[in-house]
Design an enzyme around this catalytic site. Structure first.
Site, PDB file in Angstrom:
ATOM      1  N   SER A  85       0.830  -1.194   0.000  1.00 19.51           N
ATOM      2  CA  SER A  85       0.000   0.000   0.000  1.00 19.51           C
ATOM      3  C   SER A  85       0.876   1.260   0.000  1.00 19.51           C
ATOM      4  O   SER A  85       1.673   1.441  -0.919  1.00 19.51           O
ATOM      5  CB  SER A  85      -0.956  -0.049   1.189  1.00 19.51           C
ATOM      6  OG  SER A  85      -1.993   0.899   1.061  1.00 19.51           O
ATOM      7  N   GLU A 126      -9.999  -3.831  -6.154  1.00 18.13           N
ATOM      8  CA  GLU A 126      -9.648  -2.714  -5.275  1.00 18.13           C
ATOM      9  C   GLU A 126      -9.461  -1.400  -6.032  1.00 18.13           C
ATOM     10  O   GLU A 126      -9.145  -1.379  -7.224  1.00 18.13           O
ATOM     11  CB  GLU A 126      -8.412  -3.046  -4.441  1.00 18.13           C
ATOM     12  CG  GLU A 126      -7.139  -3.284  -5.221  1.00 18.13           C
ATOM     13  CD  GLU A 126      -5.941  -3.401  -4.289  1.00 18.13           C
ATOM     14  OE1 GLU A 126      -5.729  -2.479  -3.493  1.00 18.13           O
ATOM     15  OE2 GLU A 126      -5.229  -4.417  -4.381  1.00 18.13           O
ATOM     16  N   HIS A 167      -7.405  -5.599  -0.723  1.00 19.50           N
ATOM     17  CA  HIS A 167      -6.173  -4.821  -0.663  1.00 19.50           C
ATOM     18  C   HIS A 167      -5.118  -5.520   0.211  1.00 19.50           C
ATOM     19  O   HIS A 167      -5.404  -5.946   1.319  1.00 19.50           O
ATOM     20  CB  HIS A 167      -6.543  -3.453  -0.084  1.00 19.50           C
ATOM     21  CG  HIS A 167      -5.449  -2.462  -0.008  1.00 19.50           C
ATOM     22  ND1 HIS A 167      -4.750  -2.020  -1.108  1.00 19.50           N
ATOM     23  CD2 HIS A 167      -4.946  -1.786   1.061  1.00 19.50           C
ATOM     24  CE1 HIS A 167      -3.866  -1.116  -0.728  1.00 19.50           C
ATOM     25  NE2 HIS A 167      -3.956  -0.958   0.588  1.00 19.50           N
TER      26      HIS A 167
END
Length: 297
Positions: A145, A240, A270
């Site tokens: 991320s 996502e 995610h």
């Protein structure tokens, strides 16, 4: 999709996903959910955890007795929060499977420390490993991320500063674009079980408050020129909101001649690979990650 994945999606949709929060509310919310790791730490046999506090590096080290390889891992948390403890299970398995060590780096968060503070801190962590005598060809940089975005920014900064590239890099659902396509974000919002289009837009405002800096490739790595960058693995879920941004990174890297290993899955959420050992899909895909790393020795 496994039963475990369905359960995790239900929980994250209820506890993490939000829309309509202002900046202060989002910072409080994400720090509450990301800074309190609920997962049980189950380190593999023969893997040890220690804290590191040095001028060039703050964080944790998870290692086998005689490590042959080093992973610099950068945690996620929307550039706003997150703790290394969440990643002990992942780091322990990486260390075990690679017969190596994992340095879990901490870095300064926005809004108190906006871009480029985090990117500069991770670059310093790479310099720290080199100063310890680690060979670049034995170092892997990885992150999820926001940590995936910082991984990409660090690779570009390493190249720009004239330092040797690491062996390879791995990114799970990298945050990489300060200029997302609103139509795509909104189209993917319903299927994303963790992040919302609204979260992405607000995080950009928090992390890079100076709009003029958003075109910088360390802030939006999908805009970077990847010439001279090491082999790269990208994992992302087709469900996502960051799916299209990950595809843009892939395109930019491949156009620059970088070898990219691409792993996408439908129905998942995610950064699912970090959910080892509890998620079957994460266990399967971690084997692919370690195989990718081994191949580039």
């Amino acid at each position: 999709m496994s039963i475990q994945a369905s359960l995790i999606k239900a929980v994250t949709r209820r506890t993490i996903k939000r829309s309509g929060l202002n900046q202060d509310q989002l910072v409080r919310h994400l720090r509450k959910v990301f800074n309190n790791s609920p997962s049980l730490t189950l380190l593999p046999l023969g893997v040890k955890l220690s804290q590191v506090s040095q001028p060039g590096f703050e964080g944790d080290r998870i290692s086998v007795a005689d490590p042959q390889m080093t992973v610099l891992y950068i945690h996620g948390g929307a550039y706003i929060g997150g703790v290394t403890k969440t990643y002990y299970n992942l780091a322990g398995r990486l260390a075990k499977q690679l017969k190596g060590e994992v340095y879990l780096a901490t870095y300064p968060f926005a809004p108190e420390h906006p871009f480029p503070a985090a990117a500069n801190r991770i670059f310093e962590a790479y310099e720290y490993l080199l100063k310890l005598g680690k060979r670049p060809e034995d170092i892997v940089i990885a992150g999820d991320s926001a940590g995936g975005g910082l991984t990409l920014a660090t690779l570009l900064q390493i190249r720009d500063k004239g330092l040797p590239q690491p062996r390879c890099a791995v990114t799970f659902s990298p945050g990489s674009n300060c200029f997302p396509d609103d139509r795509i974000l909104d189209a993917l919002d319903p299927s994303d079980a963790m992040l919302s289009a609204d979260i992405i837009r607000t995080v950009i405002d928090i992390y890079v408050p100076d709009a003029e800096q958003r075109t910088h490739p360390y802030a939006s790595p999908c805009l970077g020129d990847y010439t001279g960058i090491c082999p790269l693995m990208i994992t992302v879920s087709t469900d996502e909101v960051l799916y299209s941004d990950a595809k843009r990174v892939r395109k930019a890297a491949e156009q620059s001649g970088v070898e990219v290993e691409w792993l996408e899955r439908g129905g998942l959420f995610h950064v699912w690979p970090i959910m080892v050992p509890f998620l079957p899909e994460a266990r399967q895909d971690l084997k692919k990650v370690t195989a990718f790393i081994r191949r580039h020795g």
